[in-house]
Design an enzyme around this catalytic site. Structure first.
Site, PDB file in Angstrom:
ATOM      1  CE  LYS A  89      -8.182  -2.500   5.207  1.00 13.16           C
ATOM      2  NZ  LYS A  89      -8.599  -3.618   4.460  1.00 13.16           N
ATOM      3  CG  ASP A 109      -3.058   4.155   4.339  1.00 13.55           C
ATOM      4  OD1 ASP A 109      -4.221   4.027   4.892  1.00 13.55           O
ATOM      5  OD2 ASP A 109      -2.642   3.244   3.341  1.00 13.55           O
ATOM      6  CD1 TRP A 147      -2.083  -2.123   2.044  1.00 13.86           C
ATOM      7  CD2 TRP A 147      -2.839  -1.493   0.078  1.00 13.86           C
ATOM      8  NE1 TRP A 147      -2.894  -3.045   1.694  1.00 13.86           N
ATOM      9  CE2 TRP A 147      -3.524  -2.668   0.383  1.00 13.86           C
ATOM     10  CE3 TRP A 147      -3.328  -0.613  -1.207  1.00 13.86           C
ATOM     11  CZ2 TRP A 147      -4.727  -3.139  -0.294  1.00 13.86           C
ATOM     12  CZ3 TRP A 147      -4.215  -1.285  -1.932  1.00 13.86           C
ATOM     13  CH2 TRP A 147      -4.880  -2.288  -1.589  1.00 13.86           C
TER      14      TRP A 147
HETATM   15  C1  PLP Z   1      -3.238   0.038   4.508  1.00 14.90           C
HETATM   16  C2  PLP Z   1      -4.367  -0.039   3.554  1.00 14.90           C
HETATM   17  N1  PLP Z   1      -4.125   1.127   2.673  1.00 14.90           N
HETATM   18  C3  PLP Z   1      -4.911   1.176   1.562  1.00 14.90           C
HETATM   19  C4  PLP Z   1      -5.680   0.144   1.275  1.00 14.90           C
HETATM   20  C5  PLP Z   1      -6.634   0.344  -0.095  1.00 14.90           C
HETATM   21  O1  PLP Z   1      -8.022   0.698   0.506  1.00 14.90           O
HETATM   22  P1  PLP Z   1      -9.162   1.101  -0.534  1.00 14.90           P
HETATM   23  O2  PLP Z   1      -9.548  -0.421  -0.855  1.00 14.90           O
HETATM   24  O3  PLP Z   1     -10.203   1.572   0.597  1.00 14.90           O
HETATM   25  O4  PLP Z   1      -8.643   2.103  -1.791  1.00 14.90           O
HETATM   26  C6  PLP Z   1      -5.838  -0.877   2.043  1.00 14.90           C
HETATM   27  C7  PLP Z   1      -6.897  -2.179   1.902  1.00 14.90           C
HETATM   28  O5  PLP Z   1      -6.806  -2.889   2.198  1.00 14.90           O
HETATM   29  C8  PLP Z   1      -5.089  -1.001   3.284  1.00 14.90           C
HETATM   30  O6  PLP Z   1      -5.190  -2.045   3.931  1.00 14.90           O
END
Ligand code: PLP
Length: 363
Positions: free
Chosen positions: A199, A175, A105
């Site tokens: 989550k 994030d 991510w």
């Molecule tokens: C730490 C983290 N950042 C970003 C995301 C991406 O999130 P989204 O699907 O809401 O764009 C996730 C999804 O699992 C995540 O765990």
């Protein structure tokens, strides 16, 4: 099986919600709070919904101690949109920003920031399989960087920051998708926090964004309307139709967290749940926990089996025993148990006794 024929759900997101919240939401679908409007059928311009969004914002502010001069937004587009939107709003034209790359991510966030300026991964653990997060001395933030970005919990690899990363005096952007409201994150030490709700906070489709006065004053002319934080700040997250259903559920999840000991209660339970699993993983060579001990996540516990050919058997037998969502992400393989706020200790105890039994039969 848990209550109501529900499985013990260890999915990484969208993830299990407290059963009492799910039941409360079900009751509200035909008629929200006696308004005569069903939950999914009420106008976002109505007082009924204004009360809902005000309540959700004020609960979030209280639970994670958001300073009064910070803005809180409930947007759409997921954390993935924030990878770009945060850089677009915060970086000067051709500016610099530094990223701690502790998983896929943060890697994606870095790629998006490079569309705006010179974004650099000043620490990157991809070479050793994302088993850790850096200590403060392991990297240095460039003089010209406008902020430091990191991912507080790495959902796929099961690592987590247990300290506030040193940013060399620069603003911190985090994030916090997989540990917001489930771990200790000092909001006042950050300038931008973003997190998908699916989550720890509620259903998919709502993205929480928290901005410090510095972040909300980073004005740039000519940004696309929907990608400009000012658009959403000036309209209280209702420039366009928000995710009314998701915001309502988020409010109910936050009320549940409040009733159950607040943030401290959530952190205590998440620490206890993950501790139960790590104790088993450390107890014999049958298991191979993925993350380095000092960086282990309380939210996502990841491991392999010493004999990898047994992993499929583990997943099948777990499924037969009423446990789901345990398959590790394809980039890590193995097993992952996600233990967000809505995951009850009973589910973890069921998994722990299944693991002990599995080892006694296959070890
Ligand atoms: C730490 C983290 N950042 C970003 C995301 C991406 O999130 P989204 O699907 O809401 O764009 C996730 C999804 O699992 C995540 O765990």
């Amino acid at each position: 099986m848990g209550p109501s024929g529900r499985i013990h759900n260890f999915g990484a997101g969208p993830a299990v919600l407290p059963l009492e919240v799910v039941e409360e939401v079900a009751e509200t679908l035909p008629n929200l709070g006696g308004s005569g409007f069903g939950l999914m059928e009420v106008s976002h311009r109505s007082q009924t919904f204004q009360d809902v969004i005000d309540s959700a914002m004020s609960r979030l502010r209280g639970l994670i101690a958001i300073p009064d001069d910070y803005e809180v937004l409930f947007l759409q587009g997921g954390a993935s949109t924030q990878f770009y939107m945060s850089a677009l709003n915060l970086m000067s034209e051709g500016g610099m920003a530094d990223y701690l790359v502790t998983g896929i991510w943060s890697k994606k966030a870095l790629v998006e920031a490079n569309r705006i300026g010179d974004a650099s991964g000043v620490w990157d653990d991809s070479g050793s399989g994302f088993r850790s997060v850096p200590s403060d001395g392991d990297y240095s933030v460039r003089d010209g960087a406008e902020y430091l970005h990191y991912t507080s919990n790495n959902t796929l690899f099961g690592t987590q920051f247990h300290h506030l990363p040193e940013s060399g005096g620069k603003p911190r952007v985090v994030d916090a998708s997989s540990d917001i409201c489930g771990a200790n994150i000092d909001v006042s030490e950050h300038d931008l926090i973003y997190a998908g709700a699916q989550k720890n906070l509620g259903p998919s489709g709502v993205t929480v964004v928290i901005l410090s006065p510095w972040a909300s004053s980073r004005r740039k002319e000519g940004l696309p309307t929907m990608l400009d934080y000012q658009t959403h700040i000036s309209k209280g997250s209702m420039f366009n139709t928000p995710n009314t259903f998701g915001i309502f559920v988020l409010d109910r999840v936050l009320a549940w967290v409040e009733r159950n000991g607040g943030l401290e209660g959530a952190i205590g339970r998440n620490s206890e749940k993950s501790g139960v699993l790590y104790d088993i993983l450390d107890s014999s060579d049958f298991w191979r926990p993925h993350a380095d001990p000092g960086c282990r996540s309380m939210m996502n516990v990841t491991w392999r089996l010493a004999d990898e050919s047994l992993e499929q058997v583990f997943l099948e037998e777990a499924g037969d025993s009423g446990m789901g969502g345990l398959k590790g992400h394809r980039s890590v393989g193995g097993i992952r148990a996600s233990l967000y706020n809505g995951c009850p200790i009973e589910s973890v105890e069921a998994l722990a006794s299944f693991m002990t039994d599995f080892e006694s039969r296959h070890g």
